[in-house]
Design a protein around this motif. Sequence first.
Motif, PDB file in Angstrom:
ATOM      1  N   THR A   1       0.837  -1.196   0.000  1.00 60.28           N
ATOM      2  CA  THR A   1       0.000   0.000   0.000  1.00 60.28           C
ATOM      3  C   THR A   1       0.875   1.252   0.000  1.00 60.28           C
ATOM      4  OG1 THR A   1      -1.670  -1.179   1.279  1.00 60.28           O
ATOM      5  CG2 THR A   1      -1.834   1.219   1.233  1.00 60.28           C
ATOM      6  N   GLY A   2       0.498   2.266  -0.783  1.00 60.26           N
ATOM      7  CA  GLY A   2       1.236   3.520  -0.806  1.00 60.26           C
ATOM      8  C   GLY A   2       1.017   4.317   0.462  1.00 60.26           C
ATOM      9  N   ILE A   3       2.020   5.093   0.856  1.00 63.98           N
ATOM     10  CA  ILE A   3       1.939   5.825   2.122  1.00 63.98           C
ATOM     11  C   ILE A   3       0.999   7.022   2.045  1.00 63.98           C
ATOM     12  CG2 ILE A   3       4.273   5.080   2.740  1.00 63.98           C
ATOM     13  CD1 ILE A   3       5.203   7.989   2.258  1.00 63.98           C
ATOM     14  N   SER A   4       0.891   7.648   0.872  1.00 62.40           N
ATOM     15  CA  SER A   4       0.231   8.945   0.793  1.00 62.40           C
ATOM     16  C   SER A   4      -1.279   8.849   0.942  1.00 62.40           C
ATOM     17  CB  SER A   4       0.590   9.642  -0.524  1.00 62.40           C
ATOM     18  OG  SER A   4       0.056  10.951  -0.561  1.00 62.40           O
ATOM     19  N   GLY A   5      -1.936   8.105   0.057  1.00 63.11           N
ATOM     20  CA  GLY A   5      -3.387   7.992   0.149  1.00 63.11           C
ATOM     21  C   GLY A   5      -3.830   7.393   1.466  1.00 63.11           C
ATOM     22  N   PHE A   6      -3.092   6.403   1.941  1.00 62.72           N
ATOM     23  CA  PHE A   6      -3.376   5.773   3.221  1.00 62.72           C
ATOM     24  C   PHE A   6      -3.376   6.811   4.340  1.00 62.72           C
ATOM     25  CE2 PHE A   6      -1.708   3.785   7.109  1.00 62.72           C
ATOM     26  CZ  PHE A   6      -2.495   2.661   7.248  1.00 62.72           C
ATOM     27  N   THR A   7      -2.366   7.660   4.365  1.00 62.39           N
ATOM     28  CA  THR A   7      -2.241   8.665   5.414  1.00 62.39           C
ATOM     29  C   THR A   7      -3.310   9.737   5.303  1.00 62.39           C
ATOM     30  OG1 THR A   7       0.152   8.305   5.544  1.00 62.39           O
ATOM     31  CG2 THR A   7      -0.688  10.375   6.431  1.00 62.39           C
ATOM     32  N   LEU A   8      -3.567  10.223   4.096  1.00 59.65           N
ATOM     33  CA  LEU A   8      -4.527  11.313   3.921  1.00 59.65           C
ATOM     34  C   LEU A   8      -5.937  10.901   4.319  1.00 59.65           C
ATOM     35  CD1 LEU A   8      -3.267  12.823   0.537  1.00 59.65           C
ATOM     36  CD2 LEU A   8      -2.719  13.547   2.875  1.00 59.65           C
ATOM     37  N   GLY A   9      -6.240   9.596   4.224  1.00 57.67           N
ATOM     38  CA  GLY A   9      -7.552   9.111   4.635  1.00 57.67           C
ATOM     39  C   GLY A   9      -7.625   8.697   6.085  1.00 57.67           C
ATOM     40  N   GLY A  10      -6.533   8.789   6.817  1.00 61.53           N
ATOM     41  CA  GLY A  10      -6.487   8.409   8.229  1.00 61.53           C
ATOM     42  C   GLY A  10      -5.342   7.468   8.499  1.00 61.53           C
ATOM     43  N   GLY A  11      -5.487   6.208   8.062  1.00 57.17           N
ATOM     44  CA  GLY A  11      -4.402   5.247   8.195  1.00 57.17           C
ATOM     45  C   GLY A  11      -4.504   4.361   9.413  1.00 57.17           C
ATOM     46  N   VAL A  12      -5.240   3.242   9.289  1.00 54.69           N
ATOM     47  CA  VAL A  12      -5.441   2.289  10.378  1.00 54.69           C
ATOM     48  C   VAL A  12      -4.443   1.147  10.235  1.00 54.69           C
ATOM     49  CG1 VAL A  12      -7.058   0.597  11.338  1.00 54.69           C
ATOM     50  CG2 VAL A  12      -7.887   2.847  10.619  1.00 54.69           C
ATOM     51  N   GLY A  13      -3.675   0.850  11.292  1.00 55.76           N
ATOM     52  CA  GLY A  13      -2.695  -0.218  11.234  1.00 55.76           C
ATOM     53  C   GLY A  13      -2.384  -0.778  12.607  1.00 55.76           C
ATOM     54  N   TRP A  14      -1.346  -1.613  12.676  1.00 52.75           N
ATOM     55  CA  TRP A  14      -1.021  -2.352  13.896  1.00 52.75           C
ATOM     56  C   TRP A  14      -0.513  -1.459  15.021  1.00 52.75           C
ATOM     57  CZ3 TRP A  14      -3.549  -6.467  13.682  1.00 52.75           C
ATOM     58  CH2 TRP A  14      -3.588  -7.290  12.555  1.00 52.75           C
ATOM     59  N   LEU A  15      -0.124  -0.242  14.738  1.00 48.70           N
ATOM     60  CA  LEU A  15       0.355   0.664  15.788  1.00 48.70           C
ATOM     61  C   LEU A  15      -0.716   1.657  16.235  1.00 48.70           C
ATOM     62  CD1 LEU A  15       3.953   1.424  14.447  1.00 48.70           C
ATOM     63  CD2 LEU A  15       3.335  -0.021  16.399  1.00 48.70           C
ATOM     64  N   LEU A  16      -1.938   1.461  15.788  1.00 50.13           N
ATOM     65  CA  LEU A  16      -3.011   2.434  16.023  1.00 50.13           C
ATOM     66  C   LEU A  16      -3.234   2.704  17.508  1.00 50.13           C
ATOM     67  CD1 LEU A  16      -6.451   2.717  14.376  1.00 50.13           C
ATOM     68  CD2 LEU A  16      -6.407   2.037  16.756  1.00 50.13           C
ATOM     69  N   ARG A  17      -3.299   1.669  18.325  1.00 51.18           N
ATOM     70  CA  ARG A  17      -3.616   1.881  19.743  1.00 51.18           C
ATOM     71  C   ARG A  17      -2.411   2.396  20.524  1.00 51.18           C
ATOM     72  NH1 ARG A  17      -7.246  -0.142  22.677  1.00 51.18           N
ATOM     73  NH2 ARG A  17      -5.788  -1.294  24.015  1.00 51.18           N
ATOM     74  N   ARG A  18      -1.210   2.113  20.025  1.00 47.31           N
ATOM     75  CA  ARG A  18      -0.005   2.580  20.710  1.00 47.31           C
ATOM     76  C   ARG A  18       0.367   3.987  20.297  1.00 47.31           C
ATOM     77  NH1 ARG A  18       3.076   3.941  24.001  1.00 47.31           N
ATOM     78  NH2 ARG A  18       5.051   3.022  24.615  1.00 47.31           N
ATOM     79  N   HIS A  19       0.212   4.294  18.988  1.00 47.20           N
ATOM     80  CA  HIS A  19       0.709   5.570  18.474  1.00 47.20           C
ATOM     81  C   HIS A  19      -0.298   6.316  17.595  1.00 47.20           C
ATOM     82  CE1 HIS A  19       4.579   4.691  20.154  1.00 47.20           C
ATOM     83  NE2 HIS A  19       4.733   3.598  19.435  1.00 47.20           N
ATOM     84  N   GLY A  20      -1.533   5.860  17.491  1.00 50.36           N
ATOM     85  CA  GLY A  20      -2.543   6.560  16.715  1.00 50.36           C
ATOM     86  C   GLY A  20      -2.491   6.213  15.235  1.00 50.36           C
ATOM     87  N   LEU A  21      -3.300   6.921  14.477  1.00 49.82           N
ATOM     88  CA  LEU A  21      -3.351   6.755  13.029  1.00 49.82           C
ATOM     89  C   LEU A  21      -2.068   7.253  12.368  1.00 49.82           C
ATOM     90  CD1 LEU A  21      -6.899   8.302  12.487  1.00 49.82           C
ATOM     91  CD2 LEU A  21      -6.366   5.867  12.303  1.00 49.82           C
ATOM     92  N   ALA A  22      -1.862   6.854  11.128  1.00 53.60           N
ATOM     93  CA  ALA A  22      -0.757   7.439  10.352  1.00 53.60           C
ATOM     94  C   ALA A  22      -0.911   8.956  10.288  1.00 53.60           C
ATOM     95  CB  ALA A  22      -0.719   6.841   8.949  1.00 53.60           C
ATOM     96  N   SER A  23      -2.141   9.427  10.062  1.00 53.88           N
ATOM     97  CA  SER A  23      -2.375  10.867   9.944  1.00 53.88           C
ATOM     98  C   SER A  23      -2.135  11.598  11.257  1.00 53.88           C
ATOM     99  CB  SER A  23      -3.793  11.143   9.437  1.00 53.88           C
ATOM    100  OG  SER A  23      -4.758  10.584  10.307  1.00 53.88           O
ATOM    101  N   ASP A  24      -2.314  10.917  12.390  1.00 56.54           N
ATOM    102  CA  ASP A  24      -2.036  11.544  13.679  1.00 56.54           C
ATOM    103  C   ASP A  24      -0.545  11.818  13.852  1.00 56.54           C
ATOM    104  OD1 ASP A  24      -4.720  11.305  14.319  1.00 56.54           O
ATOM    105  OD2 ASP A  24      -4.445   9.395  15.363  1.00 56.54           O
ATOM    106  N   ASN A  25       0.279  11.092  13.108  1.00 57.63           N
ATOM    107  CA  ASN A  25       1.725  11.235  13.204  1.00 57.63           C
ATOM    108  C   ASN A  25       2.319  12.058  12.072  1.00 57.63           C
ATOM    109  OD1 ASN A  25       2.690   9.383  15.546  1.00 57.63           O
ATOM    110  ND2 ASN A  25       1.092   8.225  14.503  1.00 57.63           N
ATOM    111  N   LEU A  26       1.461  12.603  11.215  1.00 55.53           N
ATOM    112  CA  LEU A  26       1.930  13.509  10.167  1.00 55.53           C
ATOM    113  C   LEU A  26       2.218  14.867  10.803  1.00 55.53           C
ATOM    114  CD1 LEU A  26       2.280  13.595   7.003  1.00 55.53           C
ATOM    115  CD2 LEU A  26       0.034  14.710   6.956  1.00 55.53           C
ATOM    116  N   THR A  27       3.429  15.357  10.633  1.00 57.13           N
ATOM    117  CA  THR A  27       3.805  16.629  11.250  1.00 57.13           C
ATOM    118  C   THR A  27       3.927  17.763  10.241  1.00 57.13           C
ATOM    119  OG1 THR A  27       6.145  16.013  11.128  1.00 57.13           O
ATOM    120  CG2 THR A  27       4.989  15.521  13.178  1.00 57.13           C
ATOM    121  N   ALA A  28       3.997  17.434   8.958  1.00 58.21           N
ATOM    122  CA  ALA A  28       4.058  18.459   7.917  1.00 58.21           C
ATOM    123  C   ALA A  28       3.885  17.790   6.564  1.00 58.21           C
ATOM    124  CB  ALA A  28       5.393  19.214   7.951  1.00 58.21           C
TER     125      ALA A  28
END
Length: 471
Positions: free
Chosen positions: A143-170
């Motif tokens: 899976t590509g990183i960009s579309g996944f992140t822009l839509g939220g991003g649910v994965g195995w680290l979700l409960r520990r570190h949040g969505l991919a988008s929650d970790n986008l800083t810029a």
Amino acid sequence: MSIDTAKGILGDATVAELEADLRGTVVRAGDPGYDRARAVWNAAHDKHPALVVRCAGTADVVRAVEFARSQDLLVAVRGGAHSIAGFSTCDDGIVIDLSPMKGAVVDPAGRRVVAQPGLTWGELDRETQASGLAVTGGLVSTTGISGFTLGGGVGWLLRRHGLASDNLTAAEVVTADGRVVRADAHENSELFWALRGGGGNFGVVTSLEYRLHPVGPQVLAGLIVYPVEQARRVLEGWRELIAGMPDELTTLVDLTTAPPLPFLPPEVHGTRVVVLAGMYAGDPAAGEAAVGPLRRLGTPIADLMAPMPYTAMQSLLDPLWTAGAHNYFTSAFIEPSDAALDAVLRRHLTTPTPFSEVHLHQLGGAFARVPADATAFSQREPGVLCNVIARSPGATDFGAHVSWARETRAEIARHGHGAMYVNFTGDAAEDKVRASYPDAVRERLVRVKDDFDPTNMFRLNQNIRPSAAAS
């Protein structure tokens, strides 16, 4: 040779002028490699764009956007080409293909990575894991990183570190008028808010900066497979366990059909099963206490929960999700009540193909602690995300499979508040957007759309229509 498009004809000289301005390449119908260039992961979308512009960098993206605007072409933006709804391609228009853009710069001391949008999660994980770091990535490493992140991003680290988008800083974004802008907490902050869950509505993202976390290299992860006869017992036990699970552990229940894999007994192949998958994002030894109860929810057919490299868990499901099949995904945020579990089990028994599934993805933890108004991904209730997947090797009867998925979603969604996960909305329609964003969030997204894409150039997405288009 001139190219016919929905808006007119592109002459050879026009296309040649575009190509001369690029470091990348232009692929058009009839060129060697055109069919490969237009192909996407989901074979349900067989489109024939007029041009595929394979961008080598941000300047190429700017030129492609300017060209599309000057020629009034429909624009599709492609990263990993995994868009379930087919947004990575189009008929007659231009595909801005970011897949050649695969740079990544990891700052181990600052725990940051600046990544280009052509990277897949497997490629980015390889770079960050060299420093023992990671960010929430997809369940399938291609899976590509960009579309996944822009839509939220649910994965195995979700409960520990949040969505991919929650970790986008810029993010760096090429807007509809060809500007290159930075979006972060201080600069273009409303755009930054919108990018984290609002999809590809606001421009072409050419760089993503993520916050990284210490993960692995070994994690406790894998699968536990139970027979369908124990499904109710497993689901009820899982529901009790997730209420008190540590944040380090994220789990998913997959009601599926057993594939012919060597770790499963031959007599199980082709039968319905319940797969409990999970990952403990901490010390594997400490994770045994958390994972142990999952092993005792029934009598497993197979127990493959063990220490493994983080990258192995990230790619564990890849063989089951190769390109070329027909796919339709839909989703609902639900509460796992008795009635909801009844609906899930009932619909599992009606799956139309051995490749069709119902997933229950555990939420909560760090995901639920993000304030609902902090990002455009506002569905933060600590319940369960139900994903309904219709998948078929070919086109035969696929329409009926899609109908099954939609009917399944409708029945299960009654046990939630109607919201959908924007990356798993299946197709483009106004009702899907309304089911993905509460009214106040959607109105705020419209204001950002008005600022950055008032003519709706970027409309191949779960589209937030600008005010001018909505009137």
